[in-house]
Structures are given as structure tokens and as C-alpha cells.
Design a protein around this motif. Structure first.
Motif, short mmCIF file in Angstrom:
data_model
loop_
_atom_site.label_atom_id
_atom_site.label_comp_id
_atom_site.label_asym_id
_atom_site.label_seq_id
_atom_site.Cartn_x
_atom_site.Cartn_y
_atom_site.Cartn_z
N GLN A 393 -25.88 97.60 31.22
CA GLN A 393 -26.28 97.06 29.92
C GLN A 393 -25.29 96.02 29.43
O GLN A 393 -25.68 95.01 28.83
CB GLN A 393 -26.39 98.20 28.89
CG GLN A 393 -27.52 99.17 29.14
CD GLN A 393 -28.88 98.51 29.04
OE1 GLN A 393 -29.54 98.24 30.05
NE2 GLN A 393 -29.31 98.23 27.82
N GLN A 394 -24.01 96.25 29.66
CA GLN A 394 -23.00 95.29 29.22
C GLN A 394 -23.05 94.00 30.04
O GLN A 394 -22.70 92.93 29.55
CB GLN A 394 -21.60 95.91 29.30
CG GLN A 394 -21.40 97.04 28.31
CD GLN A 394 -19.98 97.57 28.34
OE1 GLN A 394 -19.09 97.02 27.69
NE2 GLN A 394 -19.77 98.64 29.11
N VAL A 395 -23.47 94.12 31.31
CA VAL A 395 -23.61 92.93 32.13
C VAL A 395 -24.79 92.08 31.61
O VAL A 395 -24.70 90.85 31.50
CB VAL A 395 -23.82 93.31 33.61
CG1 VAL A 395 -24.22 92.08 34.43
CG2 VAL A 395 -22.56 93.95 34.17
N PRO A 398 -23.57 91.46 26.91
CA PRO A 398 -22.21 91.90 26.57
C PRO A 398 -22.09 92.19 25.08
O PRO A 398 -22.78 91.58 24.25
CB PRO A 398 -21.34 90.72 26.99
CG PRO A 398 -22.16 89.95 27.95
CD PRO A 398 -23.57 90.12 27.53
N PRO A 399 -21.20 93.11 24.73
CA PRO A 399 -20.96 93.37 23.30
C PRO A 399 -20.45 92.12 22.62
O PRO A 399 -19.74 91.30 23.23
CB PRO A 399 -19.89 94.49 23.31
CG PRO A 399 -19.98 95.10 24.67
CD PRO A 399 -20.41 94.00 25.60
N GLY A 404 -13.20 87.21 16.60
CA GLY A 404 -12.57 86.57 17.75
C GLY A 404 -12.14 87.52 18.85
O GLY A 404 -11.56 87.08 19.85
N ARG A 405 -12.39 88.81 18.70
CA ARG A 405 -11.98 89.80 19.71
C ARG A 405 -13.21 90.50 20.27
O ARG A 405 -14.03 91.02 19.51
CB ARG A 405 -11.02 90.82 19.08
CG ARG A 405 -9.72 90.20 18.57
CD ARG A 405 -8.94 91.20 17.74
NE ARG A 405 -8.64 92.40 18.49
CZ ARG A 405 -8.14 93.52 17.94
NH1 ARG A 405 -7.93 93.57 16.62
NH2 ARG A 405 -7.87 94.57 18.70
N ARG A 406 -13.31 90.52 21.59
CA ARG A 406 -14.45 91.12 22.26
C ARG A 406 -14.35 92.64 22.21
O ARG A 406 -13.30 93.22 22.46
CB ARG A 406 -14.51 90.66 23.71
CG ARG A 406 -15.63 91.26 24.55
CD ARG A 406 -16.98 90.66 24.20
NE ARG A 406 -17.02 89.23 24.51
CZ ARG A 406 -18.09 88.47 24.28
NH1 ARG A 406 -19.16 89.00 23.70
NH2 ARG A 406 -18.06 87.20 24.58
N PRO A 429 -14.52 101.09 17.00
CA PRO A 429 -15.88 101.61 16.84
C PRO A 429 -16.53 101.21 15.52
O PRO A 429 -17.76 101.07 15.44
CB PRO A 429 -15.70 103.13 16.92
CG PRO A 429 -14.26 103.36 16.62
CD PRO A 429 -13.53 102.18 17.14
N GLU A 430 -15.72 101.01 14.47
CA GLU A 430 -16.29 100.64 13.18
C GLU A 430 -16.87 99.23 13.17
O GLU A 430 -17.64 98.86 12.27
CB GLU A 430 -15.22 100.77 12.08
CG GLU A 430 -14.13 99.69 12.10
CD GLU A 430 -13.11 99.90 13.19
OE1 GLU A 430 -12.28 98.98 13.41
OE2 GLU A 430 -13.11 100.97 13.84
N ALA A 431 -16.51 98.42 14.17
CA ALA A 431 -16.95 97.03 14.19
C ALA A 431 -18.22 96.81 15.02
O ALA A 431 -18.72 95.68 15.08
CB ALA A 431 -15.83 96.13 14.74
N VAL A 432 -18.75 97.86 15.66
CA VAL A 432 -19.97 97.70 16.48
C VAL A 432 -21.14 97.40 15.55
O VAL A 432 -21.45 98.20 14.66
CB VAL A 432 -20.24 98.96 17.30
CG1 VAL A 432 -21.50 98.77 18.15
CG2 VAL A 432 -19.05 99.29 18.19
N PRO A 433 -21.81 96.27 15.69
CA PRO A 433 -22.91 95.93 14.77
C PRO A 433 -24.15 96.78 15.01
O PRO A 433 -24.38 97.29 16.11
CB PRO A 433 -23.18 94.45 15.08
CG PRO A 433 -22.69 94.25 16.47
CD PRO A 433 -21.54 95.19 16.67
#
Length: 474
Positions: A393-395, A398-399, A404-406, A429-433
Motif C-alpha cells: 500500500q505504501q508503494v 506513500p504516506p 516537510g517530514r514524511r 501518529p497524531e499527524a496521519v490525515p
């Protein structure tokens, strides 16, 4: 259970209060309004050393057979015929009424043991009603207070005397060792292997929907008898009544519930109690069938009920009832499928079945949909498969980069089933949209074939092995 007891009497004498006292739980709705109980409700009762099955019934009022009160009377008569003993409850405070005398005559004609229970005997002025009960000709009355638990020992002795000790205390049956499940709760949940679905385990199913959608009629058709009170009037069902039956060798326990209207319209205390009872049935059930009226489907309240069931984490199935009243059914069915996908995106792939509780059309397909949904709801996926899937899924997608940080998703595992819940170890984890969470949930639905059930995905930060060393340096 060794024997069956029916609680009968006119309205508002305390039958449901006595029922709750004997079963040890507040199962039946209790209110000062006469006629709260309508359907007969069974339960497992215990009175000191007696264990028996008990049936709560509606207050008996003579009326025309086609009226609601007449249908309630017929339900109570069926309970009396099923029972080995009847507890005839009278209000000792109010005294005897002509309705009590009519009921006493009906019980005498049945020829079964009857105990006159003089309830509310703790109140002042109840002695007159207690002594009047002797005139019924049904033996010595038993004074009790169902609300305060007084007189229960006397009631126990009266039941034993009426049935005899051999009937009241049957010899205990030997239980075969193979019938005893000695596995601890939750055993094997953390194993890597994906467990097989148990086809023999009893299944709890709640039937919910708006008033007059045909819920009680549907259950009666499953049972093949008029077990639940039905009619053209909206809001007949008040209590959540459970019934058991077998479908292809599997025990199904169904809960009939009161119709749920919009919250703004629910003003009366009794309706609030009925809706609260329906919500408890949803939480207790494993699979919930939301019954739609196919002639007026997808009202706002229908969608809110589906959303409520999914937020509770239950497996949901839609049943479009009254299909026998639909014309141009092919066009209507295509329209319903389109609206289901469009209006319920949070339950993508939810199973929807057109049925008719009146004719029995589609009931086998509905039960098959219930079983298939329950399988998905109980599904477990191995950690190895999940991590291979997460990498792919990430391929593909990608998240996103936040500030500016992956984001990095490192590890995934299933932490629970019923409903399926997953934990992903990641950075920040708090930054996952929310959009990426929906992407992962939809991927899980499609790739692991989990349509129509709620899926929970949680994120947590991975442990930093150098964090403690950094603190020491400070």
C-alpha cells in the motif's frame, strides 16, 4: 429449567416488577402507566432454591379480538397454556375489581395450578384487598411486595406446595464431559494462525428499524408462529423480546426491538425507556438487521440507525421489507443498490436483501447474508499478511509529508476482532490525515474481502530505544 410459570393479572398490578425480581435483572420495562407490557417475555428465574422458566405477560383486558387489547389477551392465553403454574397477581392496596374476577374464572377453566399473589401488601390499607382475595376461590393468597422483595420465602413455599416437591425439584441430569467447554476466554486470540469460523456457535441477532417497518412480523415469519404482537398500529413493540430458533442446525437468538423515531420526537418517558432498551439490544447483539420499509426507504432516520449500529461496532445487514408491495421491482432494486453505495460510504459493500415478512420472500437469503457478515465480523488476519499488504500500500500510495517530514508506517498487526481492529506503528501518529486512514480502510475492505463491517485502524508511536539515554545526558 424444571417447570414454567406465567405471571398474569390486570394492568398495573406489578407483574413486570415481580418478573424483574425473580430473574434478578431489570429486563422488563416498568412504569406507572398501565399496559406497558404487551408481548410475553420469557426469562430464567431463581427463587431461593427453585430454578424455573418464567413468562411475563400483558395486563388482561377484555376487548374485541381484532383490537390491540384483544391480540394482547390472545398472547397471554398462549402463555397460560404453555405454563405449568400461573401466578395470578392482584393489587392488595386497590382491592379486587370485576376484571380480577373475570380472570379468576378464566384460570379456573384452564384447570392448572394457580397461586393468587397479593402484591403491594406493604402499603397501608392493603389488608382489605388481601382478605377479599379469598373470595376468588383459588386458595389462600400469598402477600408479597415485588418492589421491596418482601414475602418471597412464602411465595417459594406456595409454589412448592402447588406443584409438589418432585416437580419443583427434579433430579439433576448428568453432564457429559464433552459438553463442557473448559477453554479460557480469549484463548488462542494472539496466535499467528487465522482461526476457522465456528459454524455451530449460537448467533445473537437484533432486529431494529423505524416504527411500523415490519420487525415483529419478520420474526414471526422466521418462527412460523404468531409469537410476537403485530398489527397496523405503529409502536406496538415496547420491550426488547428475545426468541430462539434453529436455522440449518444453528441456534439463532433474535431480539425484537421497539421502533426508533427521531430523537426530537421522543418525548414520553415510556418511549425513551423503549428506545434505551433497543440500544441495549444492539450492544448485546453480534449482528444487527436494520429493517427498511421498501416503499419509503432511506429516510433520514434509517441512515441514522445504520450509522448508530456501525459506531457501536456491530455487523450490519440491511433488509428492505414489504417487497410484496413494490411494483417494477427490477427498477426499484437497481435504485436501492445505487442509494446504498452513495448514502452509506462508511459501510461500503454492506449486504442488502429485499424481503417480505408477510409472505416469507427472501428470508433464506437474509439469513445467509447474516451468516456471511458475521464471518467477516469475526475474521482475523495474520500479522505476516498484514505487513506484506502494508508495504504494498505504501508503494502504491506513500504516506503524505506533514510539515516537510514524511510519515513512516513501520509495522501492522490485528489487535482484535468483532469488529476487526488494527494497530499500525508509525512516526507521529497524531499527524496521519483522515484521508490516508480512509485509504487504508478501503484497501483492507477490498484486499481482504471485508465488506459492510466497521473497521478500526489505530496508530501509535514506535518505541525509541535511545530516549532513556538522552534523558540521562540532560
Amino acid at each position: 429449567m424444571s417447570f414454567t410459570v406465567a405471571i398474569v393479572g390486570r394492568p398495573n398490578v406489578g407483574k413486570s416488577t415481580l418478573f424483574n425480581r425473580l430473574v434478578g435483572k431489570k429486563l422488563a420495562l416498568v412504569d406507572d402507566t398501565p399496559g406497558v407490557t404487551r408481548d410475553r417475555r420469557p426469562g430464567d428465574a431463581k427463587l431461593v432454591d427453585l430454578k424455573f422458566r418464567i413468562i411475563d405477560t400483558a395486563g388482561l383486558e377484555q376487548s374485541a379480538p381484532d383490537s390491540l387489547q384483544g391480540r394482547m389477551w390472545a398472547q397471554t392465553e398462549q402463555a397460560i397454556d404453555e405454563a405449568d403454574l400461573s401466578l395470578f397477581v392482584i393489587d392488595a392496596k386497590a382491592g379486587l375489581t370485576p376484571a380480577d374476577e373475570t380472570l379468576a374464572e378464566m384460570l379456573r377453566r384452564r384447570g392448572k395450578p394457580v397461586i393468587v399473589v397479593a402484591n403491594k401488601s406493604e402499603a397501608r390499607g392493603s389488608d382489605g384487598g388481601f382478605y377479599d382475595a379469598f373470595t376468588l376461590g383459588l386458595g389462600e393468597p400469598c402477600p408479597i411486595s415485588a418492589e421491596h422483595g418482601q414475602g418471597m420465602l412464602d411465595l417459594r413455599d406456595a409454589i412448592v406446595a402447588a406443584l409438589g416437591e418432585d416437580r419443583a425439584f427434579p433430579p439433576a441430569e448428568d453432564v457429559a464431559e464433552t459438553d463442557v467447554d473448559i477453554r479460557p476466554t480469549g484463548a488462542g486470540e494472539d496466535e499467528e494462525a487465522e482461526p476457522a469460523y465456528d459454524e455451530t456457535k449460537p448467533l445473537r441477532v437484533a432486529i431494529v428499524g423505524r416504527p411500523n417497518a415490519g420487525k415483529s412480523t419478520l420474526i414471526n415469519r422466521f418462527l412460523g408462529e404468531d409469537r410476537l404482537l403485530t398489527g397496523p398500529e405503529a409502536g406496538i413493540t415496547r420491550d426488547s423480546i428475545s426468541v430462539e430458533w434453529d436455522w440449518r442446525g444453528r441456534t439463532i437468538k433474535m431480539f425484537d426491538t421497539a421502533g426508533m423515531r427521531r430523537k426530537a420526537k421522543v418525548q414520553e418517558k415510556l418511549e425513551k425507556l423503549s428506545v434505551a432498551d433497543a440500544l441495549r439490544a444492539i450492544r448485546f447483539a453480534e449482528t444487527v438487521v436494520i429493517v427498511f420499509d421498501a416503499t419509503i426507504p432511506f429516510e433520514k432516520q434509517d441512515l441514522q440507525i445504520v450509522d448508530l449500529v456501525l459506531r457501536e461496532g456491530r455487523a450490519a445487514v440491511l433488509a428492505f421489507n414489504k417487497w410484496d408491495l413494490v411494483e417494477n421491482w427490477q427498477t426499484v432494486l437497481a435504485d436501492l443498490r445505487e442509494k446504498t453505495e452513495r448514502l452509506l460510504p462508511q459501510a461500503r459493500g454492506i449486504r442488502a436483501v429485499p424481503i417480505s415478512g408477510h409472505t416469507g420472500y427472501g428470508l433464506d437469503r437474509l439469513m445467509q447474508a447474516i451468516i456471511e457478515t458475521d464471518k467477516v465480523w469475526n475474521r482475523r488476519i495474520s500479522t505476516a499478511r498484514l505487513n506484506r499488504w502494508l508495504e504494498s500500500q505504501q508503494v502504491q500510495h506513500p504516506p503524505p509529508a506533514v510539515s516537510g517530514r514524511r510519515l513512516k508506517l513501520k509495522y501492522m498487526t490485528q489487535v482484535k476482532a468483532r469488529p476487526p481492529g488494527f494497530m499500525i506503528s508509525c512516526t507521529r501518529p497524531e499527524a496521519v490525515p483522515e484521508s490516508y486512514i480512509r485509504y487504508l480502510i478501503n484497501g483492507l475492505r477490498n484486499d481482504f474481502d471485508m465488506p459492510g463491517v466497521p473497521i478500526r485502524v489505530h496508530f501509535r508511536a514506535s518505541d525509541n530505544p535511545y530516549e532513556s539515554k538522552a534523558r540521562k545526558r540532560r
